[in-house]
Write an enzyme that holds these catalytic residues in place. Structure first.
Site, PDB file in Angstrom:
ATOM      1  N   MET A 178     -51.925 -54.501 -12.687  1.00 50.33           N
ATOM      2  CA  MET A 178     -51.367 -53.470 -13.980  1.00 50.33           C
ATOM      3  C   MET A 178     -52.001 -52.233 -14.015  1.00 50.33           C
ATOM      4  O   MET A 178     -53.221 -52.035 -14.108  1.00 50.33           O
ATOM      5  CB  MET A 178     -51.658 -54.387 -15.142  1.00 50.33           C
ATOM      6  N   GLU A 179     -50.882 -51.372 -14.199  1.00 44.82           N
ATOM      7  CA  GLU A 179     -51.316 -49.908 -14.002  1.00 44.82           C
ATOM      8  C   GLU A 179     -51.989 -49.130 -15.252  1.00 44.82           C
ATOM      9  O   GLU A 179     -52.023 -47.956 -15.242  1.00 44.82           O
ATOM     10  CB  GLU A 179     -50.010 -49.160 -13.640  1.00 44.82           C
ATOM     11  N   HIS A 211     -49.148 -48.489  -5.212  1.00 42.33           N
ATOM     12  CA  HIS A 211     -48.032 -48.731  -6.501  1.00 42.33           C
ATOM     13  C   HIS A 211     -48.706 -48.215  -7.600  1.00 42.33           C
ATOM     14  O   HIS A 211     -48.201 -47.514  -8.355  1.00 42.33           O
ATOM     15  CB  HIS A 211     -47.698 -50.045  -5.991  1.00 42.33           C
ATOM     16  N   GLU A 212     -49.891 -49.010  -7.960  1.00 46.78           N
ATOM     17  CA  GLU A 212     -50.409 -48.780  -9.109  1.00 46.78           C
ATOM     18  C   GLU A 212     -50.746 -47.454  -9.586  1.00 46.78           C
ATOM     19  O   GLU A 212     -50.424 -46.938 -10.489  1.00 46.78           O
ATOM     20  CB  GLU A 212     -51.621 -49.888  -9.481  1.00 46.78           C
TER      21      GLU A 212
END
Length: 873
Positions: free
Chosen positions: A271-272, A305-306
């Site tokens: 989770m970013e 990605h995050e």
């Protein structure tokens, strides 16, 4: 103006007459009692006449007597649990302008991996609790009352009271700490403007390692005590990604620090959260000795990605969940760009076709959905975190970038980030900036891909000197949907030097062969040199069905190694999908697969093996009498490549060969190749005696574990018990997942049930259930379904989140292949379906019916047996 709190019920969104500007929050988690208390002072701007403040709260006990706005107490306070809102009513209209809302509240540190929750970890042999948050999509409201929608951006100033020996992290750096005996108070800097779903808190015992970017931003990886050496790889990727994104987006990293932390119980992959990114352990930790090459790649892609989200998502945030795909599709696409730059030898863009493939497979269902989905209630949001938002989203961005060109695309993105920084944007806002920068009709083109579901198949046929094209919506059930797209068609003729591209806007169109180039008017009769490939390198999100002459030309081009890796993947994937949809025969698919038997590249063979395993599964149900021969044929296809890589790692071999070995060994075990199975079991026994033996490195273990489970039965269960022992003795999440993914693959039905029951025990974290579910053997389908029905009430209570409950439904329902079974499943769920898994259930039932239809079609193929016998020789 209505006078009652009731008017706010059943609304998709909160009213806009008051907005938060700043939250001052104090939270006191009690890790022993698993509760927390807190107080909030929220600066609110009232912009329109109202007597009510309406915000979100769920699973919180708000002390109504503590509520004040500008020092006046409310006359009415109502909490509507099903709407997850708190309505605060006053006897007079609120003054326009800024005021402060204060209140106290308490809550539970739950075990559902959402909101403010507890995760368990071991420290010096004993079990401890840590407190963690997971707020996306709509769960900040489970930690503190707030305007819990992405467009209500505000500044956050947090203060935590925690046991003094623990580490307490949040989005921003610590300003100061004061210790009072066993407790300390930690004060954090105020954040820039951000959405509630990105607020984060983690409290527990951790070690960290740190580094910094070229600009001097401090980057840390936090792990459980004693595991920091496993954070080095992710730290390195993080620093390189931040440096790269700063240039790509032409905007510096927006916060003073970035922490990444591994959490033992974690529902998603990662989770970013702004400045404090949380991960499940398997997605962040990498150990040279214990992790596989695919683990390494997964960590790199997840971190990239995050961190892309820190710009695309956190700095510029979607206006509402309808535009979630902008966040996820974009971060998925750009993570490949980053990893390609950091690890060029991984051939990452070719591997990107894994994402495209999963997007195309899901989007060929009538029960798919458009990229942009109307979201009317918080409970619907979770269900759109799927392969459409991520994989189709990423794929249409790749298609657009390839159409516009990399440089123009990057410049436009940088303008978009600058224009909407610290604010919110919709899909149309991105198209408008891209249109302005490039002058291309981006909005018209892309709207056909984001606002309607599905994608086209393009039928290509030769008619004299013309190549005739026709588009129709592709559906796996063989029907033709009504969709029409603006398709960026690319094509090449006999060589990649001769390319043409144009936009197919109508149902049909044609190209003249001679347009490619007079020089290349290679006589079609010569066969060898004549081929035409559409959708070069699979940059377009569509499939192609060639007429017989064109298809034959491509088979020759594959054999002669004339095609790019991406095109070889595209041809086999399209052919498999067309076969499932009964648009071409399984016979012709097997002939095509046979052209790949000399292939040695991982990226191509990973798709070929997945198609082979799909064919193996369907033939077991469709043609049981031919099934053995089909297995032999598929084994023969893969054996040359498997012999080349062998079992033992070679000095200096490539990362991709290490991945290839793993994929081929697993496939050969699943296809029942005796020699591979026996060798796997031999090595497994040596590994049992010595866990450090070079004879079974991490990459080869899954194949060995699956081989062992093939030999297990109720009367001979030593292999199952040995795997459980490995599971219990390892502390590594990746190793645990390899074991869990093997236990239910046993042909013995009783063992499958035992594995499923083991999954329900405390020994398996709820987040890891899907590993066991994903491995169920064909022989175990019926008992797994009976088990699901029997345990359904328990499962719904234990796995409330959409993604986790959906895994149970799709893993157990999708493998069936008969109309009768689909009817039986529908009947069972008729009274039990919930919005969180309704879409997943419908998609699973559709898959069952697609398989049933494919089986009928395969049984009526006249020359299947003859072809199998010819090819198996």
């Amino acid at each position: 103006m209505a006078e009652s709190p009731e008017q706010f019920r059943g609304q998709a969104r909160l009213p806009r007459c008051a907005e938060p500007l700043r939250y001052d929050l104090i939270l006191r988690p009690d890790l022993a009692a698993c509760t927390f208390s807190g107080s909030a002072a929220i600066a609110v701007a009232v912009s329109a006449p109202t007597r009510f403040l309406v915000l979100n709260a769920a699973d919180l006990a708000v002390d109504q007597s503590s509520i004040r706005f500008q020092d006046s107490a409310p006359t009415k306070v109502v909490q509507f649990e099903e709407d997850e809102i708190l309505v605060i009513g006053f006897d007079q209209e609120l003054p326009l302008g800024e005021g402060v809302l204060t209140m106290n509240f308490t809550g539970t540190l739950n075990d559902q991996m959402r909101g403010f929750y507890r995760s368990k970890y071991e420290y010096k042999g004993e079990s401890r609790n840590m407190a963690v948050t997971q707020f996306e999509a709509a769960d900040a409201r489970r930690c503190f009352p707030c305007w819990d929608e992405p467009a209500f951006k505000a500044k956050f100033k947090l203060t935590l009271q925690v046991p003094s020996e623990l580490v307490a992290l949040s989005n921003m750096p610590v300003v100061k700490e004061t210790v009072h005996g066993p407790l300390k108070t930690v004060y954090y800097e105020e954040s820039p403007l951000m959405s509630t779903y990105l607020v984060a808190i983690v409290v527990g015992l951790f070690d960290y390692i740190e580094s910094s970017t070229l600009e001097g931003t401090k980057v840390r990886v936090y792990t459980q005590v004693g595991k920091t050496n496993q954070g080095n790889f992710a730290l390195d990727v993080a620093v390189k990604s931040l440096n790269l994104y700063k240039d790509y987006f032409a905007t510096p990293y927006p916060l003073p620090k970035l922490d990444m932390i591994a959490i033992p119980d974690f529902a998603a992959g990662a989770m970013e959260n702004y400045g404090l990114v949380t991960y499940r352990e398997a997605a962040l930790l990498y150990d040279e000795q214990l992790s596989s090459a695919s683990n390494k790649q997964q960590v790199a892609i997840t971190v990239a990605h995050e961190l892309a989200h820190q710009w695309f998502g956190n700095l510029v945030t979607m206006e509402w969940w309808t535009h979630l795909w902008l966040n996820e599709g974009f971060a998925s696409w750009v993570s490949y760009l980053a990893v390609e730059s950091i690890f060029p030898e991984w051939n990452n863009w070719t591997q990107f076709l894994d994402e495209t493939t999963s997007g195309l497979r899901l989007d060929a269902l009538a029960e798919s959905h458009p990229i942009e989905v109307e979201v009317n209630h918080a409970s619907e949001i979770d269900a759109i975190f799927d392969s459409i938002s991520y994989d189709k989203g990423a794929s249409v961005i790749r298609m657009l970038q390839s159409y516009l060109g990399a440089d123009r695309f990057q410049k436009a993105l940088a303008s978009y980030i600058k224009k909407y920084a610290f604010s919110n944007a919709k899909t149309e806002d991105l198209w408008a900036v891209l249109e302005e920068e490039t002058g291309e009709p981006v909005k018209d083109l892309m709207t056909t891909w984001t606002k309607q579901q599905g994608y086209p198949v393009i039928y290509a046929k030769l008619n004299g000197q013309d190549l005739e094209l026709e588009q129709a919506q592709f559906l796996s059930d063989g029907s033709a949907g009504p969709g029409m797209w603006i398709v960026p068609v690319t094509s090449c003729y006999g060589s990649y030097d001769l390319q043409k591209k144009f936009l197919l806007k109508a149902k049909t169109d044609k190209m003249h062969i001679k347009d490619f180039a007079a020089s290349q008017s290679a006589d079609r009769g010569t066969g060898e040199n004549f081929w035409i490939k559409l959708n070069i390198d699979q940059t377009g999100f569509y499939r192609v069905k060639y007429d017989d002459e064109l298809a034959a030309g491509l088979v020759n081009a594959i054999k002669a190694k004339k095609l790019s890796l991406m095109d070889m993947i595209g041809i086999v994937e399209d052919s498999y999908a067309l076969s499932v949809a009964c648009k071409q025969t399984l016979t012709s698919l097997l002939r095509l697969l046979n052209a790949y038997r000399h292939e040695s590249d991982y990226t191509v063979l990973s798709h070929v093996t997945s198609v082979c395993l799909g064919v193996n599964k369907i033939s077991a149900d469709a043609t049981p009498d031919l099934s053995r021969d089909i297995k032999q044929l598929l084994i023969k296809l893969l054996l040359l490549a498997a012999k080349r890589v062998g079992w033992d790692p070679k000095d200096g071999e490539s990362h991709l060969d290490v991945m290839l070995r793993s994929v081929l060994l697993i496939a050969l075990v699943k296809l029942g190749h005796d020699e591979t199975i026996n060798e796997a079991i031999r090595r497994f026994h040596i590994f049992l005696e010595d866990r450090n033996t070079p004879l079974l490195p991490p990459d080869n273990r899954k194949a060995a574990y699956l081989a062992v489970m093939r030999t297990v039965s109720t009367s001979s269960r030593a292999g199952y018990d040995a795997l459980l022992k490995i599971y219990r003795e390892t502390a590594e999440a990746q190793e645990k997942s390899r074991v869990l993914g093997s236990l239910s693959s046993c042909p013995d039905k009783d063992i499958v049930v035992e594995a499923l029951n083991f999954m329900l025990t405390d020994e398996v974290r709820n987040q890891d259930a899907f590993y066991v579910l994903g491995g169920i053997s064909l022989e175990g389908r019926e008992v797994a379904w009976a088990w699901l029905k029997e345990n359904w009430d328990h499962i719904v209570k234990t796995w409330p989140s959409s993604s986790l409950i959906s895994d149970f439904v799709s893993s157990i329902v999708s493998p069936f292949t008969s109309e009768e079974k689909a009817a039986e499943v529908s009947e069972f769920f008729a009274t039990r379906v919930k919005p969180s898994f309704e879409r997943s259930l419908k998609q699973s039932l559709e898959r069952v019916r697609i398989s049933a239809r494919w089986i009928e079609s395969i049984r009526s193929e006249p020359s299947l047996a003859e072809t199998v016998h010819e090819l198996v020789q």
